[in-house]
Design a protein around this motif. Structure first.
Motif, mmCIF file in Angstrom:
data_model
loop_
_atom_site.group_PDB
_atom_site.id
_atom_site.type_symbol
_atom_site.label_atom_id
_atom_site.label_comp_id
_atom_site.label_asym_id
_atom_site.label_seq_id
_atom_site.Cartn_x
_atom_site.Cartn_y
_atom_site.Cartn_z
ATOM 1 N N TYR A 3 -8.334 4.713 -1.988
ATOM 2 C CA TYR A 3 -8.812 3.978 -0.822
ATOM 3 C C TYR A 3 -8.782 4.873 0.401
ATOM 4 C CZ TYR A 3 -8.249 -0.337 -3.472
ATOM 5 O OH TYR A 3 -8.357 -1.319 -4.413
ATOM 6 N N GLU A 4 -9.604 4.514 1.377
ATOM 7 C CA GLU A 4 -9.618 5.212 2.649
ATOM 8 C C GLU A 4 -9.645 4.162 3.754
ATOM 9 O OE1 GLU A 4 -11.924 9.008 3.673
ATOM 10 O OE2 GLU A 4 -13.225 7.395 4.375
ATOM 11 N N ILE A 5 -8.727 4.305 4.708
ATOM 12 C CA ILE A 5 -8.698 3.409 5.859
ATOM 13 C C ILE A 5 -9.002 4.234 7.094
ATOM 14 C CG2 ILE A 5 -7.145 2.169 7.396
ATOM 15 C CD1 ILE A 5 -6.170 0.611 5.159
ATOM 16 N N ARG A 66 -6.107 8.387 3.552
ATOM 17 C CA ARG A 66 -6.638 8.259 2.193
ATOM 18 C C ARG A 66 -5.450 8.164 1.246
ATOM 19 N NH1 ARG A 66 -11.210 12.497 0.818
ATOM 20 N NH2 ARG A 66 -12.363 11.284 2.332
ATOM 21 N N TYR A 67 -5.476 7.177 0.343
ATOM 22 C CA TYR A 67 -4.327 6.955 -0.528
ATOM 23 C C TYR A 67 -4.747 6.310 -1.845
ATOM 24 C CZ TYR A 67 -4.716 2.258 1.460
ATOM 25 O OH TYR A 67 -5.184 1.039 1.864
ATOM 26 N N GLN A 72 -3.433 -4.967 -4.497
ATOM 27 C CA GLN A 72 -2.505 -5.728 -3.662
ATOM 28 C C GLN A 72 -1.939 -4.868 -2.536
ATOM 29 O OE1 GLN A 72 0.258 -7.181 -6.562
ATOM 30 N NE2 GLN A 72 -0.843 -9.120 -6.800
ATOM 31 N N ALA A 73 -1.619 -3.613 -2.825
ATOM 32 C CA ALA A 73 -1.089 -2.718 -1.794
ATOM 33 C C ALA A 73 -2.138 -2.487 -0.716
ATOM 34 C CB ALA A 73 -0.658 -1.395 -2.412
ATOM 35 N N HIS A 74 -3.389 -2.304 -1.126
ATOM 36 C CA HIS A 74 -4.458 -2.109 -0.147
ATOM 37 C C HIS A 74 -4.616 -3.347 0.736
ATOM 38 C CE1 HIS A 74 -8.158 -0.823 1.687
ATOM 39 N NE2 HIS A 74 -8.787 -1.890 1.208
ATOM 40 N N THR A 91 -10.939 -0.466 9.110
ATOM 41 C CA THR A 91 -11.710 -0.835 7.929
ATOM 42 C C THR A 91 -11.235 0.018 6.763
ATOM 43 O OG1 THR A 91 -13.932 -1.155 7.031
ATOM 44 C CG2 THR A 91 -13.588 0.792 8.376
ATOM 45 N N GLY A 92 -11.296 -0.559 5.593
ATOM 46 C CA GLY A 92 -10.881 0.151 4.390
ATOM 47 C C GLY A 92 -11.966 0.089 3.342
ATOM 48 N N VAL A 93 -12.131 1.200 2.624
ATOM 49 C CA VAL A 93 -13.126 1.254 1.561
ATOM 50 C C VAL A 93 -12.498 1.850 0.306
ATOM 51 C CG1 VAL A 93 -15.119 1.419 3.079
ATOM 52 C CG2 VAL A 93 -13.987 3.483 2.337
ATOM 53 N N LYS A 94 -13.035 1.445 -0.835
ATOM 54 C CA LYS A 94 -12.603 1.998 -2.110
ATOM 55 C C LYS A 94 -13.505 3.185 -2.426
ATOM 56 C CE LYS A 94 -13.619 -0.013 -6.018
ATOM 57 N NZ LYS A 94 -13.672 -0.898 -7.175
ATOM 58 N N LEU A 95 -12.894 4.307 -2.755
ATOM 59 C CA LEU A 95 -13.645 5.509 -3.105
ATOM 60 C C LEU A 95 -13.540 5.724 -4.612
ATOM 61 C CD1 LEU A 95 -12.341 7.885 -0.308
ATOM 62 C CD2 LEU A 95 -14.461 6.594 -0.319
ATOM 63 N N GLY A 96 -14.623 5.598 -5.314
ATOM 64 C CA GLY A 96 -14.621 5.840 -6.755
ATOM 65 C C GLY A 96 -14.025 4.684 -7.533
#
Length: 115
Positions: A3-5, A66-67, A72-74, A91-96
Motif C-alpha cells: 500500500y501507499e499513503i 509505502r508499506y 485491516q491494518a491499512h 489517500t491510500g492506494v493498493k499497489l499490485g
C-alpha cells in the motif's frame, strides 16, 4: 499487499510531521505490517484551498509512506489519519496484488523538483 499513503498535513513544524508519520508507522508495525519507504516531499501550494477545522489552508506539507500490510491494518492507518486534526487530506492506494514479480516494478518513490 503493498500500500501507499499520500498525506497532506498542515505546514509548519517539521516535528509535527515526524510525529504523524511515526504514529502511522507504529500502527502498521503493531498490525503485522512492514514499512518499505517513507518520503518527505515538503511544503507546496495546494491545487485549491482546503478548509479544515474552520481554517483555510493554501499550503500543505506532503509525505508518502509505502508499506506491506493486511487489509485491516491499512484500514486502521487510513481511519486514524482521517480523524487526525493535523491532516488536511490523505489517500491510500493498493499497489499490485502481493506477488513478488509484480511488486518488483515499484521502486523508489519518484518526485521531480521544480527548481
Amino acid at each position: 499487499m503493498l500500500y501507499e499513503i499520500i498525506g497532506i498535513a498542515r505546514p509548519g513544524n517539521i516535528a509535527e510531521i515526524k510525529e504523524l508519520v511515526l504514529t502511522a508507522g507504529q500502527l502498521v508495525l503493531r498490525n503485522g505490517g512492514v514499512i518499505r519507504d517513507i518520503s518527505n516531499w515538503g511544503v507546496f501550494l495546494l491545487p485549491s484551498p482546503i478548509s479544515k477545522h474552520q481554517v483555510r489552508h493554501r499550503r500543505g506539507h506532503y509525505f508518502v509512506m509505502r508499506y506491506d500490510a493486511g487489509v485491516q491494518a491499512h484500514a486502521i492507518v487510513r481511519d486514524n489519519l482521517a480523524i487526525d486534526p493535523r491532516i488536511l487530506r490523505s489517500t491510500g492506494v493498493k499497489l499490485g496484488n502481493g506477488k513478488l514479480d509484480n511488486l518488483s516494478k515499484f521502486g523508489k518513490i519518484p518526485w521531480r523538483s521544480l527548481e
